[in-house]
Design a protein around this motif. Structure first.
Motif, PDB file in Angstrom:
ATOM      1  N   LEU A 124       0.763  -1.044  -0.087  1.00 40.28           N
ATOM      2  CA  LEU A 124       0.007   0.020   0.044  1.00 40.28           C
ATOM      3  C   LEU A 124       0.807   1.192   0.052  1.00 40.28           C
ATOM      4  N   ARG A 125       1.866   1.464   0.792  1.00 39.56           N
ATOM      5  CA  ARG A 125       2.805   2.348   0.643  1.00 39.56           C
ATOM      6  C   ARG A 125       3.364   2.842  -0.705  1.00 39.56           C
ATOM      7  N   HIS A 126       3.886   1.537  -1.323  1.00 42.44           N
ATOM      8  CA  HIS A 126       4.361   1.655  -2.376  1.00 42.44           C
ATOM      9  C   HIS A 126       3.406   2.513  -3.406  1.00 42.44           C
ATOM     10  N   CYS A 127       2.106   2.004  -3.383  1.00 48.49           N
ATOM     11  CA  CYS A 127       1.264   2.285  -4.271  1.00 48.49           C
ATOM     12  C   CYS A 127       0.899   3.947  -4.076  1.00 48.49           C
ATOM     13  N   ASP A 136       2.776  14.844   1.764  1.00 46.86           N
ATOM     14  CA  ASP A 136       3.638  14.417   2.967  1.00 46.86           C
ATOM     15  C   ASP A 136       3.736  12.952   3.329  1.00 46.86           C
ATOM     16  N   SER A 137       4.985  12.498   3.744  1.00 47.71           N
ATOM     17  CA  SER A 137       5.005  11.029   4.108  1.00 47.71           C
ATOM     18  C   SER A 137       4.297  10.512   5.596  1.00 47.71           C
ATOM     19  N   ASN A 138       4.174  11.353   6.354  1.00 45.49           N
ATOM     20  CA  ASN A 138       3.195  11.206   7.364  1.00 45.49           C
ATOM     21  C   ASN A 138       1.875  11.041   7.126  1.00 45.49           C
ATOM     22  N   GLU A 139       1.402  11.923   6.089  1.00 48.04           N
ATOM     23  CA  GLU A 139       0.045  11.848   5.599  1.00 48.04           C
ATOM     24  C   GLU A 139      -0.500  10.331   5.111  1.00 48.04           C
ATOM     25  N   ILE A 140       0.755  10.096   4.215  1.00 46.11           N
ATOM     26  CA  ILE A 140       0.732   8.716   3.512  1.00 46.11           C
ATOM     27  C   ILE A 140       0.450   7.440   4.591  1.00 46.11           C
ATOM     28  N   GLU A 141       1.479   7.591   5.509  1.00 49.42           N
ATOM     29  CA  GLU A 141       1.560   6.618   6.507  1.00 49.42           C
ATOM     30  C   GLU A 141       0.384   6.194   7.238  1.00 49.42           C
ATOM     31  N   GLN A 142      -0.497   7.579   7.527  1.00 44.81           N
ATOM     32  CA  GLN A 142      -1.733   7.563   8.332  1.00 44.81           C
ATOM     33  C   GLN A 142      -2.634   6.995   7.345  1.00 44.81           C
ATOM     34  N   VAL A 143      -2.787   7.068   6.090  1.00 45.38           N
ATOM     35  CA  VAL A 143      -3.609   6.441   5.216  1.00 45.38           C
ATOM     36  C   VAL A 143      -3.332   5.179   5.020  1.00 45.38           C
TER      37      VAL A 143
END
Length: 272
Positions: A124-127, A136-143
């Motif tokens: 999911l992170r790669h996608c 922002d990477s933090n926003e992506i990690e939260q999702v």
């Protein structure tokens, strides 16, 4: 050339397995499109089921193979020991089915959680990083965290089912000679004598004589109380708990409690 052909075959099998899995994932995957990041990109939304399917497909074979082997070995050893003097092949099969189903399912769930969480997070992170390179990477990690938590239950349940199905199939195969021994005893010239499983009870063997008296096989069929120990495995609910609640979930009887229940029944015969 042979190695290349094997790699191509493995690739085809992997692709076929993923394609077989996709309808199930698409039917069960949870995607909260109210998340602002996902609402902006429908391509990312459509890729989420693929990421989840890849994660399940990646971890399932090893977990199923290993946990079903352990569950079958433990179940077979215990059931055959306890029923080595019981001529009822239907009870043998039923007891083994109840126990291996419960043990394999529980072991599969415990084993798959962290590998599945890791694989799902990675895909999911790669996608999302590829779809939102400037976010922002933090926003992506939260999702990613939300998506993983929303989809862990059905993904783990799938692995649990695969593990149980394989364990039941393997258990049934491994019991064939023991079932046959009981049927031959019933139709043979010694049918009026005490049955014993020749693969388990052997003259001059150290086992089961070395077992404590209360755990040695007893002459004749199992008591109702002893039968119920195995049948109770079939009544244990399979409940998936989220990460936060897993440490305080209601538990089935422990091994010590099961042993204590067995010890309450007095021996029916002298030591073998």
């Amino acid at each position: 050339q042979q190695q290349q052909m094997q790699q191509q075959q493995q690739h085809r099998e992997s692709r076929n397995g993923l394609e077989f899995l996709m309808p199930f994932v698409q039917q069960n995957v949870q995607v909260n499109q109210s998340i602002p990041l996902l609402a902006q990109n429908q391509t990312a939304v459509r890729m989420i089921p693929i990421c989840v399917a890849k994660a399940i497909h990646e971890v399932t074979p090893a977990v199923v193979e290993r946990t079903s082997q352990i569950a079958c070995a433990a179940t077979k050893d215990m059931v055959l020991k306890d029923m080595s003097l019981d001529p009822d092949e239907q009870l043998l099969k039923k007891a083994a089915e109840c126990m291996v189903k419960s043990v394999a399912g529980s072991l599969g769930l415990v084993t798959v959680r962290e590998p599945l969480r890791g694989a799902m997070t990675r895909h999911l992170r790669h996608c999302l990083v590829s779809q939102f390179p400037n976010r922002d990477s933090n926003e992506i990690e939260q999702v990613v965290s939300i998506l993983v938590n929303d989809n862990m239950e059905f993904a783990c349940k799938h692995v649990e089912k695969e593990t149980v199905d394989k364990a039941l199939k393997d258990m049934d195969t491994s019991l064939v000679p023991h079932v046959q021994a009981r049927r031959e005893h019933k139709s043979g010239p010694n049918r009026d004598k005490q049955f014993y499983d020749p693969a388990i009870i052997q003259l001059n063997a150290r086992w089961p004589k070395a077992l404590p008296e209360a755990l040695r096989p007893r002459q004749g069929p199992l008591t109702e109380q002893q039968r119920q120990v195995y049948l109770d495995f079939g009544n244990m609910p399979s409940i998936f708990k989220d990460e936060e609640a897993s440490t305080r979930q209601a538990r089935p009887a422990t091994l010590d409690e099961i042993v204590q229940k067995l010890l309450q029944d007095p021996p029916l015969m002298p030591p073998v």
